[in-house]
Each structure stands twice: as structure tokens, then as C-alpha cells.
Enzyme design. Structure first.
Site, PDB file in Angstrom:
ATOM      1  N   GLY A 161       2.134 -14.562   8.925  1.00 27.65           N
ATOM      2  CA  GLY A 161       2.184 -13.453   7.976  1.00 27.65           C
ATOM      3  C   GLY A 161       2.063 -12.114   8.665  1.00 27.65           C
ATOM      4  N   GLY A 193       1.111  -7.751   8.067  1.00 22.29           N
ATOM      5  CA  GLY A 193       0.489  -6.713   7.261  1.00 22.29           C
ATOM      6  C   GLY A 193       0.486  -5.419   8.040  1.00 22.29           C
ATOM      7  N   GLY A 194      -0.026  -4.368   7.423  1.00 29.48           N
ATOM      8  CA  GLY A 194      -0.049  -3.086   8.100  1.00 29.48           C
ATOM      9  C   GLY A 194      -0.896  -3.096   9.353  1.00 29.48           C
ATOM     10  CG  MET A 195      -4.801  -3.806   8.873  1.00 30.01           C
ATOM     11  SD  MET A 195      -5.554  -2.247   9.298  1.00 30.01           S
ATOM     12  CE  MET A 195      -6.975  -2.804  10.212  1.00 30.01           C
ATOM     13  CB  VAL A 228      -1.759 -13.784  10.807  1.00 32.60           C
ATOM     14  CG1 VAL A 228      -2.587 -15.056  11.004  1.00 32.60           C
ATOM     15  CG2 VAL A 228      -2.650 -12.643  10.334  1.00 32.60           C
ATOM     16  CE  LYS A 286      -4.784  -8.791  10.472  1.00 27.89           C
ATOM     17  NZ  LYS A 286      -5.223  -8.738   9.073  1.00 27.89           N
ATOM     18  CG  ASP A 315      -8.209  -3.869   2.444  1.00 31.65           C
ATOM     19  OD1 ASP A 315      -7.921  -3.348   1.352  1.00 31.65           O
ATOM     20  OD2 ASP A 315      -7.352  -4.310   3.229  1.00 31.65           O
TER      21      ASP A 315
END
Length: 431
Positions: free
Chosen positions: A178, A180-182, A185, A206, A301
Site C-alpha cells: 500500500g 500513502g503520503g508518508m 508499505v 514502511k 492520525d
């Protein structure tokens, strides 16, 4: 002659050097060239060398050496541009042959079953190292010639899939799970677990965005948060094993989960909202979040994407503290998905220090979504909803105590909200 070809395929000899060596080896007139022809045919049959390149090599070896000009003759004119172009094309073809041969060697070593695979492990590692070395030298030559290939980035500026990369000579990225902005993974094979014949050889990695490498404060904060999460041993909180860096790539090592996130549950299953599974997820969130708050750790978050329902039906909370750590750098936290406006409290949106009551507000939004599929404020950020005077609707089937606790959790005034998840749970249960 086989040794000469092996050195060429391993990248230890250039095409020109190979031609010179074979020319010396084939000085015995037509008989020598016949031996060379048979050797080249064998390389073609083995799939190591394409026919056209073998013909070029044969012609190059059989070509008589150019006479050395006498000192009295004028200096030779520069070669025409087409000659240089031909040499570049030949160099590219040679590179392709070397890389193809190394891949073929690697595939050959992998054949033969598990017993042979163990026996050839060192040879496999050597073959892979040779391939990576040859590929890097090829990239270096292209860069020196002005044809370098920069790091390919995605449309949003993030690095593309890194499956196959080895981190710290231990974690081999195996599949992307997956984005995400950070960061991204991955499922990764842990070399230590593999060597120990562990039945669970995989972990989750991650890999944080490259931007973090330019912000030492954010990296230190991220590492501190990862260490704090390691101490949160709880069945409803994902286990964090380590925080590390490989060059400019910081990463977090976590337990690998099988299942799906709650946002996927709601999206893919129309009957999930309000179901027994949804209520079970709410109970698990209360349990995990209450434990974290009791240990002085705030998530900052909390959202559907950070809540994972594993294959056993147990909910796991992911990414504790990462959003807060991101604020330690000069990042746009909204662009990084470090703050999600639909779940963020008014204080978070104003940049105030984190507080357990931020998680309580987000949890109130989640309860509405898990029971009704609807956000209490239609996903409008809290500051805007407050200006509009919006009020969360009641949820059918909840007791008066549950309704009151949920309304206080969604209060725009921080002082009205329960102090933490434990207090929220007590109010929700009417205690």
C-alpha cells in the site's frame, strides 16, 4: 577460451579486450578461426550470446590488425561521427549480452529444487552481486555519455516500486502492500528469519518518503515515536520491531498483517456498517487506544485506513505517533497525509500540540462511520463544521449514555471531550 567468455559475461573484460584475447588465441590461421567459430556457436546455442553479436565478434577477431602509420605521415583525420555512433550501438549490445548472461546464470543456479538451492546460495548471491555491479557500471557509462537515467518518480513525486531492493543486507522487499503520503508499505523477507527456518519469514516494511532524509529533526522524532510504539505491547496495536535507515531510506519494521483495513471493509461490504464485526472493531479500538493513552502515547492520525482487521477478526491500530513526528520537520502535513482533515480535531487543524482528546474526536467520527457509513459532519473539517454550527445526528439503537458520550467526544471545545480513550469508554458504558 571458455574462461575468456566467462570473464566477458561477468563484466571483467570489455568487448575490445575479449576481441584482442581471442585474436591472440586464434593465431593458428583458419584452424584457429574454426575453433573460435565452434566456440561462438556453442555460446549461441546456450543462449548466452545473440547470433548477430557473435558474428561481429568473429569478424573482429578475423580482421587483420591495422598497420601502424609511419612517423613521417601526417596525423590521421578524426573518425567520422558514424563510427562513434556504431561503437555506441555495439557497446549497448555488449552491455545487453553481459546482463542477459548474468540473468541466465542466476536462473540456472535457481534450478534443481530446495537442496540444490541451499548448496548454491553463495553462488546465487555472487551471481546477483555480479549482475548489480554490471548494471551499475552500465548506468555509470551512460551517465558519463550524457544518457543517464535519473530516479523514476511517480506522478506525485514519490519513488516508484522498489520490489527486490535489499535494506541493510537483511530485508528483501518482496511485494508492495500500500501507499500513502508518508511512504510505501512492503512485505519483506527477513533474512535472519529465513536463515533460522522461521515459519513466519515475512515482516512489513514502511519505507518513508525520501523527503524525511533531508529533515534530521523529523527523522529523530520518527525514530523516537517508533521506539515508544515498541513498548506498546497490546493485541490491538500492531507490533513495531525496529526503526532503521539504509542510506537515505528510513524505514519502520512491523509485524506483517493479513486481512484488510476498515476503509476497505466499509467500501467492499455494504453490510459491514452496524454489524457485529463493526461493533467488535469498536471494542478493539477502545481497548488498544485506552492502553496507548494510559502509556502516555497519542496516535494523532486515527482514521479508517490506520485500522486493520486481520484474518482472525482482530483489529490492529497502525502508525502510532507518525503524524506527530512529521510535524518536527518542515513538511506540509496535509500533503503528507500526516493530518486527515475529516478526522482531525479543531486544535490539530490549528497546529496545537497533540493531546489524547484529538484521538477521542477522531474516534467519535469513526464510530459514526462504522455504525452508519456516514461521517457526523459529512467529512467537513472540524473548523468549518464549527463555523457552520453543525451538530452530529443521533444514531439509532444507541443508549442514552452512548449518545451523550459520543456527542461529548465530537465536541468542538476540547475541554468538553473525555480526557482520553479510557474516560470515553467509561462514559460510553454509562459508568
Amino acid at each position: 577460451m571458455e574462461e575468456l567468455f566467462a570473464a566477458f559475461f561477468a563484466g571483467r573484460r570489455s568487448f575490445d579486450q575479449l576481441a584482442v584475447d581471442l585474436r591472440a588465441y586464434s593465431q593458428n590461421g583458419d584452424q584457429g578461426l574454426s575453433v573460435l567459430s565452434a566456440a561462438l556457436q556453442e555460446q549461441i546455442n546456450l543462449g548466452r550470446m545473440p547470433y548477430d553479436l557473435a558474428m561481429i565478434l568473429f569478424q573482429e577477431v578475423g580482421r587483420p590488425p591495422e598497420p601502424v602509420p609511419a612517423p613521417s605521415l601526417p596525423e590521421a583525420p578524426p573518425l567520422p561521427a558514424t563510427k562513434a555512433s556504431d561503437e555506441e550501438t555495439l557497446r549497448e549490445r555488449v552491455d545487453a549480452v553481459v546482463l542477459s548472461a548474468l540473468i541466465g546464470q542466476f536462473k540456472d543456479l535457481r534450478k534443481g529444487g530446495e537442496a540444490r538451492a541451499r548448496q548454491n546460495q553463495r553462488q546465487l548471491d555472487d551471481a546477483l552481486t555480479a549482475f548489480r555491479s554490471a548494471r551499475l557500471r552500465q548506468d555509470a557509462r551512460n551517465s558519463a555519455a550524457g544518457n543517464g537515467r535519473p530516479l523514476v518518480l511517480g506522478r506525485d513525486g514519490r519513488e516508484e516500486n522498489r520490489v527486490g531492493q535489499i535494506l541493510r543486507d537483511r530485508f528483501i522487499l518482496d511485494a508492495e502492500l500500500g501507499r500513502g503520503g508518508m511512504g510505501v508499505v512492503y512485505r519483506a523477507a527477513d533474512r535472519r528469519r529465513v536463515e533460522a527456518a522461521d515459519s513466519r519469514p515475512y515482516v512489513a516494511i514502511k519505507l518513508l518518503n525520501g523527503d524525511f532524509g533531508a529533515h534530521p529533526d523529523a527523522l529523530r522524532a520518527m525514530e523516537a515515536e517508533a521506539r515508544r510504539t515498541q513498548d506498546l505491547s497490546h493485541p490491538n496495536i500492531v507490533a513495531v520491531h525496529d526503526f532503521d535507515r539504509d542510506g537515505t531510506h528510513p524505514f519502520i519494521v512491523m509485524e506483517l498483517l493479513e486481512g484488510r483495513s476498515l476503509d476497505a471493509c466499509l467500501r467492499e461490504d455494504s453490510a459491514f456498517a452496524g454489524s457485529a464485526a463493526a461493533w467488535h472493531a469498536i471494542r478493539d479500538i477502545f481497548a488498544g487506544l485506552s492502553h496507548a493513552h494510559a502509556q502516555g502515547v497519542t496516535h494523532a492520525d486515527l482514521k479508517l485506513a490506520n485500522l486493520f482487521l486481520n484474518s482472525e477478526g482482530r483489529l490492529k491500530i497502525l502508525d502510532f505517533g507518525i503524524a506527530s513526528a512529521a510535524r518536527s520537520g518542515d513538511f506540509d502535513t496535509l500533503a503528507l497525509d500526516a493530518v486527515t482533515p475529516a478526522y482531525a480535531s479543531p486544535e490539530q487543524l490549528r497546529g496545537a500540540p497533540r493531546d489524547p482528546r484529538d484521538d477521542v474526536y477522531a474516534f467519535g467520527c469513526l464510530i459514526h462511520l462504522l455504525l452508519t457509513r456516514k461521517h457526523p459532519f459529512d467529512r467537513i473539517p472540524a473548523t468549518d463544521a464549527m463555523e457552520r454550527g453543525m451538530v452530529p445526528p443521533p444514531i439509532d439503537g444507541l443508549t442514552d449514555a452512548m449518545q451523550a458520550a459520543l456527542a461529548s467526544a465530537l465536541a468542538f471545545d476540547q475541554t468538553v471531550r473525555p480526557a482520553d480513550a479510557g474516560a470515553f469508554l467509561a462514559a460510553f458504558q454509562g459508568r
